[in-house]
Motif scaffolding. Structure first.
Motif, PDB file in Angstrom:
ATOM      1  N   PRO A  93      25.160 -30.113  -0.827  1.00 24.91           N
ATOM      2  CA  PRO A  93      25.360 -28.980  -0.183  1.00 24.91           C
ATOM      3  C   PRO A  93      24.521 -27.558  -1.049  1.00 24.91           C
ATOM      4  O   PRO A  93      25.246 -27.377  -2.021  1.00 24.91           O
ATOM      5  CB  PRO A  93      26.551 -28.757   0.360  1.00 24.91           C
ATOM      6  CG  PRO A  93      27.086 -30.262   0.102  1.00 24.91           C
ATOM      7  CD  PRO A  93      26.448 -30.780  -0.965  1.00 24.91           C
ATOM      8  N   ALA A  94      23.952 -26.840  -0.210  1.00 18.83           N
ATOM      9  CA  ALA A  94      23.511 -25.638  -0.759  1.00 18.83           C
ATOM     10  C   ALA A  94      24.140 -24.510  -0.383  1.00 18.83           C
ATOM     11  O   ALA A  94      24.802 -24.366   0.534  1.00 18.83           O
ATOM     12  CB  ALA A  94      21.676 -25.604  -0.677  1.00 18.83           C
ATOM     13  N   LEU A  95      24.239 -23.387  -1.454  1.00 19.90           N
ATOM     14  CA  LEU A  95      24.810 -22.268  -1.107  1.00 19.90           C
ATOM     15  C   LEU A  95      23.953 -21.124  -0.319  1.00 19.90           C
ATOM     16  O   LEU A  95      22.694 -21.211  -0.817  1.00 19.90           O
ATOM     17  CB  LEU A  95      25.435 -21.364  -2.216  1.00 19.90           C
ATOM     18  CG  LEU A  95      26.696 -22.156  -3.087  1.00 19.90           C
ATOM     19  CD1 LEU A  95      26.884 -21.250  -4.102  1.00 19.90           C
ATOM     20  CD2 LEU A  95      27.675 -22.407  -2.170  1.00 19.90           C
ATOM     21  N   VAL A  96      24.044 -20.676   0.829  1.00 23.25           N
ATOM     22  CA  VAL A  96      22.959 -20.074   1.369  1.00 23.25           C
ATOM     23  C   VAL A  96      23.354 -18.521   2.030  1.00 23.25           C
ATOM     24  O   VAL A  96      24.497 -18.497   2.291  1.00 23.25           O
ATOM     25  CB  VAL A  96      22.625 -20.749   2.938  1.00 23.25           C
ATOM     26  CG1 VAL A  96      21.716 -19.995   3.489  1.00 23.25           C
ATOM     27  CG2 VAL A  96      22.440 -22.403   2.452  1.00 23.25           C
ATOM     28  N   THR A  97      22.493 -17.821   1.656  1.00 25.57           N
ATOM     29  CA  THR A  97      22.669 -16.212   2.217  1.00 25.57           C
ATOM     30  C   THR A  97      21.447 -16.164   3.294  1.00 25.57           C
ATOM     31  O   THR A  97      20.589 -16.139   2.802  1.00 25.57           O
ATOM     32  CB  THR A  97      22.590 -15.323   1.029  1.00 25.57           C
ATOM     33  OG1 THR A  97      23.736 -15.688   0.229  1.00 25.57           O
ATOM     34  CG2 THR A  97      23.088 -13.862   1.639  1.00 25.57           C
ATOM     35  N   ALA A  98      22.050 -15.934   4.386  1.00 26.32           N
ATOM     36  CA  ALA A  98      21.014 -15.396   5.398  1.00 26.32           C
ATOM     37  C   ALA A  98      21.279 -13.975   6.192  1.00 26.32           C
ATOM     38  O   ALA A  98      22.147 -13.482   6.053  1.00 26.32           O
ATOM     39  CB  ALA A  98      21.195 -16.299   6.660  1.00 26.32           C
ATOM     40  N   ARG A  99      20.078 -13.338   5.933  1.00 28.33           N
ATOM     41  CA  ARG A  99      20.050 -12.023   6.584  1.00 28.33           C
ATOM     42  C   ARG A  99      18.893 -11.721   7.320  1.00 28.33           C
ATOM     43  O   ARG A  99      17.804 -12.244   7.335  1.00 28.33           O
ATOM     44  CB  ARG A  99      19.870 -10.846   5.157  1.00 28.33           C
ATOM     45  CG  ARG A  99      20.911 -10.756   4.147  1.00 28.33           C
ATOM     46  CD  ARG A  99      20.596  -9.776   3.230  1.00 28.33           C
ATOM     47  NE  ARG A  99      19.227 -10.083   2.263  1.00 28.33           N
ATOM     48  CZ  ARG A  99      18.526  -9.248   1.732  1.00 28.33           C
ATOM     49  NH1 ARG A  99      18.710  -8.068   1.947  1.00 28.33           N
ATOM     50  NH2 ARG A  99      17.663  -9.715   0.980  1.00 28.33           N
ATOM     51  N   ARG A 100      19.361 -10.906   8.421  1.00 28.98           N
ATOM     52  CA  ARG A 100      18.478 -10.371   9.630  1.00 28.98           C
ATOM     53  C   ARG A 100      18.542  -8.954   9.485  1.00 28.98           C
ATOM     54  O   ARG A 100      19.283  -8.240   9.526  1.00 28.98           O
ATOM     55  CB  ARG A 100      18.855 -11.005  10.866  1.00 28.98           C
ATOM     56  CG  ARG A 100      17.875 -10.854  11.946  1.00 28.98           C
ATOM     57  CD  ARG A 100      18.416 -10.960  13.338  1.00 28.98           C
ATOM     58  NE  ARG A 100      17.760 -10.542  14.555  1.00 28.98           N
ATOM     59  CZ  ARG A 100      16.514 -11.115  15.029  1.00 28.98           C
ATOM     60  NH1 ARG A 100      15.843 -11.929  14.188  1.00 28.98           N
ATOM     61  NH2 ARG A 100      15.880 -10.603  16.064  1.00 28.98           N
ATOM     62  N   ILE A 101      17.241  -8.286   9.359  1.00 30.44           N
ATOM     63  CA  ILE A 101      16.997  -7.003   8.998  1.00 30.44           C
ATOM     64  C   ILE A 101      16.569  -6.415  10.307  1.00 30.44           C
ATOM     65  O   ILE A 101      15.143  -6.588  10.776  1.00 30.44           O
ATOM     66  CB  ILE A 101      16.066  -6.624   7.646  1.00 30.44           C
ATOM     67  CG1 ILE A 101      16.940  -7.031   6.363  1.00 30.44           C
ATOM     68  CG2 ILE A 101      15.808  -5.297   7.498  1.00 30.44           C
ATOM     69  CD1 ILE A 101      16.166  -6.805   5.201  1.00 30.44           C
ATOM     70  N   LEU A 102      17.015  -5.370  10.852  1.00 32.98           N
ATOM     71  CA  LEU A 102      16.348  -4.702  12.009  1.00 32.98           C
ATOM     72  C   LEU A 102      16.540  -3.329  11.942  1.00 32.98           C
ATOM     73  O   LEU A 102      17.349  -2.707  10.960  1.00 32.98           O
ATOM     74  CB  LEU A 102      17.537  -5.059  13.286  1.00 32.98           C
ATOM     75  CG  LEU A 102      17.507  -6.547  13.795  1.00 32.98           C
ATOM     76  CD1 LEU A 102      18.746  -6.759  14.811  1.00 32.98           C
ATOM     77  CD2 LEU A 102      16.334  -6.905  14.606  1.00 32.98           C
ATOM     78  N   ARG A 103      15.490  -2.662  12.591  1.00 35.45           N
ATOM     79  CA  ARG A 103      15.321  -0.940  12.387  1.00 35.45           C
ATOM     80  C   ARG A 103      15.209  -0.601  13.885  1.00 35.45           C
ATOM     81  O   ARG A 103      15.041  -1.336  14.826  1.00 35.45           O
ATOM     82  CB  ARG A 103      14.256  -0.655  11.593  1.00 35.45           C
ATOM     83  CG  ARG A 103      12.972  -0.974  11.920  1.00 35.45           C
ATOM     84  CD  ARG A 103      11.711  -0.409  11.279  1.00 35.45           C
ATOM     85  NE  ARG A 103      11.997  -0.475   9.909  1.00 35.45           N
ATOM     86  CZ  ARG A 103      11.282  -1.301   9.137  1.00 35.45           C
ATOM     87  NH1 ARG A 103      10.889  -2.293   9.906  1.00 35.45           N
ATOM     88  NH2 ARG A 103      11.580  -1.499   7.787  1.00 35.45           N
TER      89      ARG A 103
END
Length: 699
Positions: free
Chosen positions: A459-469
């Protein structure tokens, strides 16, 4: 259900969303249903047809008769229909509703009858309508003051017929001398008699036109009036919309009329409303706000950005179509005092501030759905439902929308979907085609940072980000701010579950940067690379998440449809995805290998772009899909179909390879981005470098 709407729509003087002045006292008669005889210009309804009822139909239109008179009293819209109830589902039609705007006209009932086994029961005089004011769009901050009168027909049974005749008069206080409207004939194939009749006084400067599928004779002289009339008896269905064609090719059975000779006449007629209301009174606090901006900077671009932010952030959006507000903006001082306004109120406020800052600006009417084909229509204020500002800033034209939220920099403004607009000017302006530049900035950027240094089979460590403006960011942040933290976290997790279902989210958060208007949605958790239900190969081959773009669908139409028409796209959609995959050092005598090629392909007016690299045990991929034009020609569609066979947008694949002398290595590529890349700025590496600069006109 309103059966009349299935056959006919008369849309006179439907104008841009509005903000009213203080309501004035209305005649009591305007707030009640008046029972009166039909107007003298009305003629008897068409005779029924003999075609049998459709076996599956719940009801049958015996006739639908719509007549309109564009006269001194305003636009009087007479509607009559007779319906036969064939199945229990149709009993709901016994709820009779009349709807009107009391500040612009009245509702009059001429006849209401129940017909059973040939026996007529006249309900006209005794029908007690309950009049209510219900704001159906209150949740969208919209108030229009519309009244609805409701009556329940008693004792209704299957087999009964309902017959009703009523007139609604509209005389917009803003344009009391003008008449214009649209009439839409039946859009389906149904038995029955359907008539549309439009009359106006002889000598009135009314122009009209109809779509080519409506056979209508030149208006005839009937008494003192000119009359245009068309009747459809048991009409077949009109042509089906052409698959994939722009909306202007799917308009059928339409009649329109207007007394505006040209678009500049409409422009010049509305211009004084905006000119008058955009001038602050002496000593107005708006002048002080403009002075603060002027003192802060001499740069016209920065001044315009500050003015736009003031209007977006400090004036709440509310649509109130009351009194004369449907067409007339509230004054800038009234708007500032109330701190709320609709698109017109925000437009005149922005114009007032820009004017004080030495920036030329003018209002422009647009249609929020794009307005495709407006140039094919007759001049009619009802074709527009929105107004924006066109400003000339440092020599460049920009389209500014005060009803949006979160716009901070002109260079980061999204491309508008408006196709045509009408500038309002003292001397009148022509309807203009608006520029449709290729979008420069993605609407959203999805980022994945995957730490698989423990091994790609772990299992991998995951950081997910969604950038909106911009507007989406501000609206979503406002919602997050009103709900409990756990509800916001659930929403963020649900979003990422739909995008990347392989991630098991542990923590979710959101953050809005007030200065930039950037909203970041973050999810942290774990995920197993590859399909957990399939055994890993001995080489540990896995697809790199979010590194592939599905091929577009083949563009095809039925042979019976016009193959030469253009195809509409999802313009101005532009989305970007970037993945960082961190790997452990490979085992002895092995190396990491990445299969996948960069691409930059334009197909069907859409740019498909990808870059990828493998260096120092880190995989980086970035890709985007950018709709660059609103529509493409039939020839371009054919070209797209021919390109599909050679397009490979499949995900990049990572694997371990044995090292041996002479073995070919994966060709090294420059890293498309780094850990230091700031994805919140305008220069995100989401498209070819030569296309990463704003267009000269911005909009």
């Amino acid at each position: 259900m309103k059966p009349i709407a299935a056959a006919f729509l008369l849309a006179p003087m439907i104008a841009a969303p509005a903000m009213a002045a203080s309501p004035k006292a209305l005649p009591a008669s305007n707030r009640q249903v008046q029972v009166v005889p039909a107007p003298a210009w009305v003629v008897p309804p068409p005779t029924p047809t003999e075609q049998a009822d459709l076996p599956t139909a719940a009801m049958r239109f015996v006739y639908v008769d719509n007549q309109a008179f564009a006269g001194p009293a305003g636009l009087e819209s007479y509607s009559a229909y007779r319906i036969r109830l064939l199945k229990p589902e149709a009993l709901a039609l016994g709820t009779i509703t009349l709807s009107w705007l009391p500040d612009a006209g009245s509702a009059r009932l001429h006849a209401l009858r129940l017909i059973r086994d040939g026996k007529v029961t006249d309900l006209t005089a005794n029908a007690k309508f309950e009049v209510i004011q219900r704001e159906s769009n209150l949740e969208a901050s919209m108030l229009d003051g519309r009244l609805t009168a409701v009556y329940q027909v008693p004792g209704l049974q299957v087999g009964d017929e309902i017959e009703i005749a009523q007139t609604v008069t509209i005389k917009d206080p803003t344009l009391p001398e003008h008449r214009s409207g649209l009439a839409i004939l039946p859009q389906g194939g149904v038995p029955g008699a359907f008539r549309t009749r439009i009359a106006w006084p002889e000598g009135a400067a009314i122009r009209w036109q109809a779509t080519k599928d409506v056979e209508v004779a030149e208006p005839s002289l009937v008494g003192a009036n000119r009359v245009l009339s068309v009747e459809l008896r048991d009409p077949a269905a009109p042509e089906e919309p052409v698959v994939g064609a722009p909306p202007r090719y799917s308009i059928h059975r339409l009649i329109e009329f207007t007394d505006f000779a040209r678009w500049p006449e409409l422009s010049a007629r509305l211009w004084p409303l905006y000119d008058k209301t955009s001038r602050p009174a002496p000593g107005s606090p708006i002048l002080a706000e403009a002075a603060k901006i002027a003192a802060a900077t001499s740069d016209p671009t920065r001044r315009a950005e500050m003015a736009l932010r003031l209007v977006q952030d400090r004036i709440r959006y509310v649509y109130v179509g009351l009194d004369t507000g449907n067409m007339t903006p509230a004054s800038v001082d009234e708007t500032w005092t109330r701190r709320f306004a609709d698109c017109k109120g925000k437009t005149v406020l922005l114009i007032a501030i820009l004017r004080e800052l030495g920036i030329a600006a003018e209002p422009m009417l647009v249609n929020s759905n794009g307005g495709d084909g407006l140039g094919l229509r007759l001049p009619n204020p009802g074709l527009f439902d929105h107004v924006i500002v066109r400003a000339t800033i440092a020599g460049k034209p920009w389209l500014l929308d005060g009803t949006r939220l979160g716009d901070r920099a002109l260079d980061l403004l999204p491309v508008g979907a408006w196709r045509e607009g009408l500038p309002l000017r003292e001397g009148g302006g022509e309807l203009e085609k608006l520029p449709t530049p290729s979008p420069v900035h993605p609407q959203a950027v999805n980022l994945l940072d995957i730490d698989a240094t423990a091994g790609i089979d772990q299992p991998a460590l995951v950081t997910a980000r969604r950038i909106l403006r911009g507007n989406d960011a501000a609206s979503l942040a406002a919602w997050f701010a009103t709900v409990p933290a756990d509800q916001a976290q659930r929403a963020i997790k649900e979003y990422w579950r739909g995008e990347e279902p392989w991630i098991e989210g542990d923590k979710a958060s959101w953050k809005l940067d007030e200065d930039s208007g950037i909203l970041t949605l973050t999810l942290t958790g774990e995920g197993e690379l590859g399909d957990p239900d399939e055994a890993k190969t001995e080489n540990g081959s896995v697809d790199v998440p979010a590194s592939g773009l599905t091929a577009p669908s083949r563009l095809r139409r039925p042979r019976s449809q016009d193959q030469t028409l253009p195809w509409v796209t999802a313009y101005p959609s532009f989305n970007c995805w970037a993945t960082t995959l961190r790997l452990p050092p490979p085992p002895a005598n092995q190396r990491w290998d990445l299969s996948g090629e960069p691409f930059d392909k334009l197909m069907g007016g859409v740019g498909y772009w990808r870059r990828l690299s493998l260096a120092d045990n880190v995989v980086r991929t970035v890709m985007s899909r950018r709709f660059q034009v609103p529509e493409i020609s039939a020839a371009q569609a054919t070209e797209l179909n021919g390109q599909l066979a050679s397009y490979d947008g499949s995900a990049a694949t990572l694997s371990l390879r044995q090292t041996f002398k002479g073995a070919a290595k994966w060709p090294q590529q420059p890293q498309p981005f780094s850990d230091a890349t700031d994805w919140t700025q305008g220069g995100t590496p989401c498209a070819p470098a030569q296309n990463a600069k704003p267009s000269a006109a911005g909009q």
